[in-house]
Design a protein around this motif. Structure first.
Motif, short mmCIF file in Angstrom:
data_model
loop_
_atom_site.label_atom_id
_atom_site.label_comp_id
_atom_site.label_asym_id
_atom_site.label_seq_id
_atom_site.Cartn_x
_atom_site.Cartn_y
_atom_site.Cartn_z
N LYS A 46 -4.36 34.84 69.90
CA LYS A 46 -4.16 34.44 68.48
C LYS A 46 -2.74 33.74 68.17
CE LYS A 46 -7.08 38.55 67.31
NZ LYS A 46 -6.94 39.91 66.50
N ALA A 47 -2.90 32.72 67.62
CA ALA A 47 -1.69 31.98 67.29
C ALA A 47 -0.85 32.80 66.42
CB ALA A 47 -1.96 30.62 66.84
N ALA A 48 -1.28 33.31 65.35
CA ALA A 48 -0.39 33.99 64.15
C ALA A 48 0.48 35.04 64.79
CB ALA A 48 -1.35 34.61 63.15
N ASP A 49 -0.13 35.74 65.77
CA ASP A 49 0.37 36.81 66.29
C ASP A 49 1.70 36.35 67.40
OD1 ASP A 49 -1.10 38.76 65.24
OD2 ASP A 49 -2.44 39.16 67.15
N ALA A 64 12.22 31.04 73.07
CA ALA A 64 11.01 31.58 73.13
C ALA A 64 10.07 30.50 72.79
CB ALA A 64 10.93 32.82 72.39
N HIS A 65 8.84 30.50 73.38
CA HIS A 65 8.07 29.57 73.09
C HIS A 65 6.60 30.27 73.01
CE1 HIS A 65 10.75 26.09 73.65
NE2 HIS A 65 11.24 26.97 74.63
N TRP A 66 5.57 29.65 72.46
CA TRP A 66 4.20 30.22 72.66
C TRP A 66 2.88 29.04 72.86
CZ3 TRP A 66 0.56 29.13 68.80
CH2 TRP A 66 1.26 28.57 67.53
N ILE A 67 2.11 29.63 73.35
CA ILE A 67 0.94 28.84 73.49
C ILE A 67 -0.53 29.80 73.59
CG2 ILE A 67 -0.70 27.18 75.20
CD1 ILE A 67 2.04 27.09 76.80
N ALA A 68 -1.31 29.40 72.40
CA ALA A 68 -2.55 30.24 72.12
C ALA A 68 -3.69 29.87 73.26
CB ALA A 68 -2.98 30.13 70.72
N GLU A 83 1.53 23.29 80.03
CA GLU A 83 2.14 23.09 78.63
C GLU A 83 3.70 23.91 79.10
OE1 GLU A 83 3.14 22.18 74.44
OE2 GLU A 83 1.85 21.25 76.20
N ALA A 84 3.56 25.04 79.57
CA ALA A 84 4.70 25.83 79.79
C ALA A 84 5.67 25.41 80.70
CB ALA A 84 4.21 27.19 80.58
#
Length: 263
Positions: A46-49, A64-68, A83-84
């Motif tokens: 979940k992208a929002a989380d 910090a970074h994120w990938i859904a 992507e990471a």
């Protein structure tokens, strides 16, 4: 000259990928590694989380970074790893935390629910370890893999818990940890597992509501359940050079529950 304790635990310049990192135990581990200097990439569905979790880490001064993504899908796993690496460079630390559970009596447990639990709790651990190992760790002769198992993978259940798929999956994670440690030690890669007991989380909310946190705490020698700090020390030990001679180990963080139910 030997390094100081502070130097051994320092993760400055390291990059960590944390699956299931948007909340709960995964986010706690991400905090620990980030606070020690690591760059963090979180992934979950979940992208929002994820966006909220990354903002939380950044508020603590963490890169910090994120990938859904769906951690059980091989193509998605490869996309996350690619992507990471683009975001933070080669991955030094992999935390396999993504997981799911399902409550149903074994005689009536739905097959699709069994497959869902196994695909996320076991298949994703293999997929991420394989992808990160081949791409980043084996070629560089260095890496730290931390698998989040559970004390549910160390034994059976009391009658009020009907989680046959979850327990079985975490037992698989326990032995996967030992097997991979034996095979990849020659590449300078350590593979260890954390086996949490009861911690407040979305996954344990049903059991905590049914049984009560106080009642569960009474079954532990320390008379408490886990909190939002209790995994940080062990995660950092496994991830850092302070733990460079530790591999293939499964450490319970459970207030002593497994100590009194081990035999």
């Amino acid at each position: 000259m030997t390094r100081t304790v502070q130097q051994l635990f320092d993760l400055t310049g390291r990059a960590a990928l944390v699956t299931g990192g948007s909340r709960g135990l995964g986010l706690q581990i991400a905090e620990s590694l980030g606070e020690a200097g690591a760059k963090i990439v979180l992934t979950s569905r979940k992208a929002a989380d994820l966006q909220e979790a990354a903002a939380h880490l950044k508020s603590r001064g963490i890169d910090a970074h994120w990938i859904a993504a769906d951690a059980s899908d091989p193509a998605e796993v490869q996309r996350v790893v690619d992507e990471a690496i683009r975001l933070v460079g080669d991955i030094d630390i992999l935390v396999n935390n993504a997981g799911a559970t399902w409550g149903a009596p074994a005689a009536d447990h739905p097959l699709e629910a069994w497959d869902k639990v196994m695909n996320l709790n076991v298949r994703s651990v293999f997929l991420f370890s394989q992808a990160v190992g081949k791409r980043c760790m084996i070629p560089r002769k260095h890496g730290r893999i931390i698998n989040v198992a559970s004390i549910a993978g160390l034994g059976g259940n009391p009658p009020f818990m009907t989680t046959v798929a979850y327990n079985t999956s975490k037992g698989a994670v326990v032995n996967f940890t030992r097997v991979l440690a034996g095979e990849w030690g020659q590449h300078g890669i350590t593979v260890n597992a954390i086996a949490p007991g009861f911690f407040p989380s979305k996954m344990t909310a049903g059991t905590l509501a049914k049984v009560g946190a106080d009642n569960l705490a009474k079954g532990a020698p320390l008379q408490r359940i886990g909190d939002d700090e209790d995994l940080k020390g062990l995660a950092l030990l496994y991830a850092s050079d302070a733990g460079k001679h530790i591999t293939g180990q499964i450490m319970a963080v459970d207030g002593g529950v497994s100590a009194i139910h081990s035999g």
